[in-house]
Scaffold this motif. Structure first.
Motif, mmCIF file in Angstrom:
data_model
loop_
_atom_site.group_PDB
_atom_site.id
_atom_site.type_symbol
_atom_site.label_atom_id
_atom_site.label_comp_id
_atom_site.label_asym_id
_atom_site.label_seq_id
_atom_site.Cartn_x
_atom_site.Cartn_y
_atom_site.Cartn_z
ATOM 1 N N THR A 153 11.634 -32.196 12.798
ATOM 2 C CA THR A 153 12.176 -31.213 13.735
ATOM 3 C C THR A 153 11.105 -30.792 14.732
ATOM 4 N N HIS A 154 9.878 -30.672 14.264
ATOM 5 C CA HIS A 154 8.768 -30.347 15.173
ATOM 6 C C HIS A 154 8.545 -31.480 16.172
ATOM 7 N N ASP A 155 8.625 -32.729 15.713
ATOM 8 C CA ASP A 155 8.505 -33.872 16.623
ATOM 9 C C ASP A 155 9.603 -33.842 17.673
ATOM 10 N N LEU A 156 10.808 -33.496 17.245
ATOM 11 C CA LEU A 156 11.944 -33.431 18.170
ATOM 12 C C LEU A 156 11.737 -32.339 19.210
ATOM 13 N N ASN A 157 11.135 -31.248 18.807
ATOM 14 C CA ASN A 157 10.828 -30.173 19.750
ATOM 15 C C ASN A 157 9.940 -30.707 20.877
ATOM 16 N N GLY A 158 8.960 -31.540 20.513
ATOM 17 C CA GLY A 158 8.109 -32.135 21.529
ATOM 18 C C GLY A 158 8.844 -33.141 22.389
ATOM 19 N N LEU A 159 9.706 -33.957 21.770
ATOM 20 C CA LEU A 159 10.465 -34.952 22.514
ATOM 21 C C LEU A 159 11.391 -34.295 23.530
ATOM 22 N N PHE A 160 11.983 -33.166 23.171
ATOM 23 C CA PHE A 160 12.873 -32.459 24.085
ATOM 24 C C PHE A 160 12.164 -32.161 25.400
ATOM 25 N N ARG A 161 10.924 -31.781 25.328
ATOM 26 C CA ARG A 161 10.169 -31.435 26.533
ATOM 27 C C ARG A 161 9.986 -32.643 27.447
ATOM 28 N N LYS A 162 9.900 -33.821 26.846
ATOM 29 C CA LYS A 162 9.753 -35.034 27.646
ATOM 30 C C LYS A 162 11.078 -35.459 28.271
ATOM 31 N N LEU A 163 12.171 -35.281 27.524
ATOM 32 C CA LEU A 163 13.471 -35.741 27.995
ATOM 33 C C LEU A 163 14.188 -34.735 28.891
ATOM 34 N N VAL A 164 14.019 -33.459 28.617
ATOM 35 C CA VAL A 164 14.770 -32.428 29.331
ATOM 36 C C VAL A 164 13.864 -31.515 30.150
ATOM 37 N N GLY A 165 12.824 -31.002 29.531
ATOM 38 C CA GLY A 165 11.937 -30.068 30.214
ATOM 39 C C GLY A 165 11.391 -29.041 29.244
ATOM 40 N N ASN A 166 10.508 -28.218 29.728
ATOM 41 C CA ASN A 166 9.890 -27.195 28.893
ATOM 42 C C ASN A 166 10.773 -25.956 28.827
ATOM 43 N N PRO A 167 11.273 -25.626 27.640
ATOM 44 C CA PRO A 167 12.101 -24.416 27.520
ATOM 45 C C PRO A 167 11.240 -23.163 27.626
ATOM 46 N N LYS A 168 11.841 -22.108 28.135
ATOM 47 C CA LYS A 168 11.121 -20.837 28.208
ATOM 48 C C LYS A 168 11.236 -20.056 26.907
ATOM 49 N N ARG A 169 12.228 -20.386 26.101
ATOM 50 C CA ARG A 169 12.405 -19.796 24.768
ATOM 51 C C ARG A 169 12.925 -20.875 23.822
#
Length: 476
Positions: A153-169
């Motif tokens: 799940t932590h890895d997925l959190n990082g992948l999200f930033r690459k695919l979608v963008g950096n969340p503010k929350r």
């Protein structure tokens, strides 16, 4: 719930310790029983313990299931991402009107099969309505592998930033074993703003103690001596001995007309004693326990006796019932009958390498060292992951002086994770408001026995009366 009592060591019976290298038993405290003696189990380590965790080569992502993610009706413009990352399948969905916030979802126990599958959060639609993106992992293993759940799940959190963008929350929520993942993740990593573990195994290995307690007390009530009681169950135990227990505890089996569960026909005197012990171990006197036990869980719990004391993940036995107190009433003082019962039950201690108080062990401890606002939900009658898990967690949080970061809510249900979407999204909305605006929401006092025993307890945050709940309380 499990209780520790001053002076109770004098009535502890034989303590059994399983080791990876050998199986030794010892009495860790003097026992008043003149028949007390050491007991050994001839368990060969390779049969139970995996020194280096699971072999991830045995698992594969079910690509048909992975590709089944599609848009919800009315949300056809969301962006969908699905794929495999570091051996785990993932789903990501971001609405066109993304509010810049991400929800990580941790799924529950999947069994021990090889196929890995992804699950969307049950409140997917509600999250999209509010503009949230969400991401969920299959994890790279099955089984009770919380460690992989947290890391993937932590890895997925990082992948999200690459695919979608950096969340503010970023928030994390999960059900059952996923609640365990959620609790550990929030303690281990500093990249979430709030946590919502639901029906979670927040007492970690204490859940497996509960299953073991049930089986051992049942055997003791059947007159089995400590030397005769089976700790590690096998096919013979389930095929030949469990049917006998069903007769002496519940006069056989029947199908409950309300829940459809297979349960005891009617409790015998010994069955009533086991019911009372179970009530106290699972959270104490509270609404809906009796319905839950007699209409859903009495026979189910007989089938939870561990066959693998490492649960396929740890490097040693995780079971420890040396601090379990078996009570037949609500009086904390032990009666002579209760003393005799406690002395009659086999005691087992975990291996030192079976439980880990810190870090990301295969079945890691949820220490209660909260770093972000946390809201929990649990049904009162759940006996698969009992309500006592919440009480254990709340006590640990109090020991860390972090009560200001915890809100616990009880829901008047008997099923495991039996929540309405409204109950879940209400908790999530309150969590977000707390994290972003500093307004701590209301909760339930789950550590006061008198409050928990009140006939109306759990009604405050229950959105819909369940059909089996006949108590005359008003739905808020």
């Amino acid at each position: 719930m499990k209780k520790r009592k001053k002076g109770f060591a004098s009535v502890l019976a034989t303590t059994l310790s399983l080791s990876v290298l050998s199986s030794l038993a010892f009495a860790d405290q003097p026992s008043p029983s003149p028949s007390d003696s050491s007991t050994s189990l001839n368990i060969k380590p390779p049969e139970f313990f995996v020194p280096n965790g699971q072999n991830k080569k045995n698992f594969y992502v079910d690509k048909t299931q992975l590709n089944s993610l599609s848009h919800l009706e009315g949300y056809e413009t969301t962006k969908l991402f699905k794929g495999i990352h570091n051996g785990a399948g993932y789903w990501i969905e971001a609405p066109k009107n993304w509010n810049g916030k991400l929800v990580l979802y941790a799924h529950g126990y999947r069994g021990t099969g090889s196929a890995l599958t992804v699950t969307a959060p049950s409140v997917r639609k509600e999250l999209l309505e509010r503009g949230y993106a969400w991401a969920a992992s299959s994890y790279s293993t099955n089984g009770y592998d919380v460690e992989s759940g947290v890391k993937d799940t932590h890895d997925l959190n990082g992948l999200f930033r690459k695919l979608v963008g950096n969340p503010k929350r970023t928030y994390i929520l999960g059900h059952s074993m996923g609640g365990h993942v959620t609790g550990v993740y929030a303690e281990q990593y500093g990249d979430v703003d709030g946590a919502l573990p639901m029906c979670g195994v927040l007492g970690d290995s204490e859940l497996f103690d509960f299953f073991t307690d049930y089986g051992l007390v049942a055997q003791a009530l059947d007159g089995k001596t400590k030397e005769q009681q089976r700790f590690v169950a096998d096919d013979n135990y389930f095929v030949n001995y469990v049917p006998h227990l069903r007769e002496i505890l519940g006069n056989g089996l029947t199908k409950d007309p309300i829940t459809g569960s297979i349960v005891f026909k009617s409790l015998t005197d010994k069955g009533v004693l086991l019911e009372k012990v179970t009530e106290n171990l699972s959270g104490g006197d509270r609404p809906l326990f009796k319905i839950a036990y007699e209409r859903m869980f009495d026979d189910f719990l007989l089938q939870r006796m561990p066959t693998n004391p490492a649960y396929g993940e740890a490097t040693g036995n995780v079971i420890n019932n040396t601090d379990s107190v078996y009570q037949l009433d609500n009086d904390p003082e032990l009666s002579p009958e209760e003393v005799a019962l406690n002395e009659s039950v086999l005691r087992i201690s975990n291996d030192p390498n079976g439980r880990h108080n810190n870090g990301l062990a295969a079945i890691p401890k949820v220490n209660g060292d909260l770093k972000v606002p946390t809201v929990t939900l649990h049904t009162l009658g759940d006996l698969y992951v009992p309500f006592s898990m919440e009480q254990i967690y709340a006590k640990r949080v109090a020991e860390k002086n972090k009560e200001d970061l915890l809100v616990s809510r009880a829901i008047r249900g008997i099923g495991h994770c039996e929540f309405t979407n409204q109950e879940q999204i209400n908790a999530f909305d309150d969590l977000v408001n707390w994290a972003e605006n500093g307004e701590k929401p209301a909760g339930d006092n789950i550590l006061d026995p008198k409050v928990v025993a009140d006939i109306n307890f759990g009604s405050k945050f229950t959105s819909v009366r369940r059909p089996y709940d006949l108590t005359p309380w008003d739905v808020k």
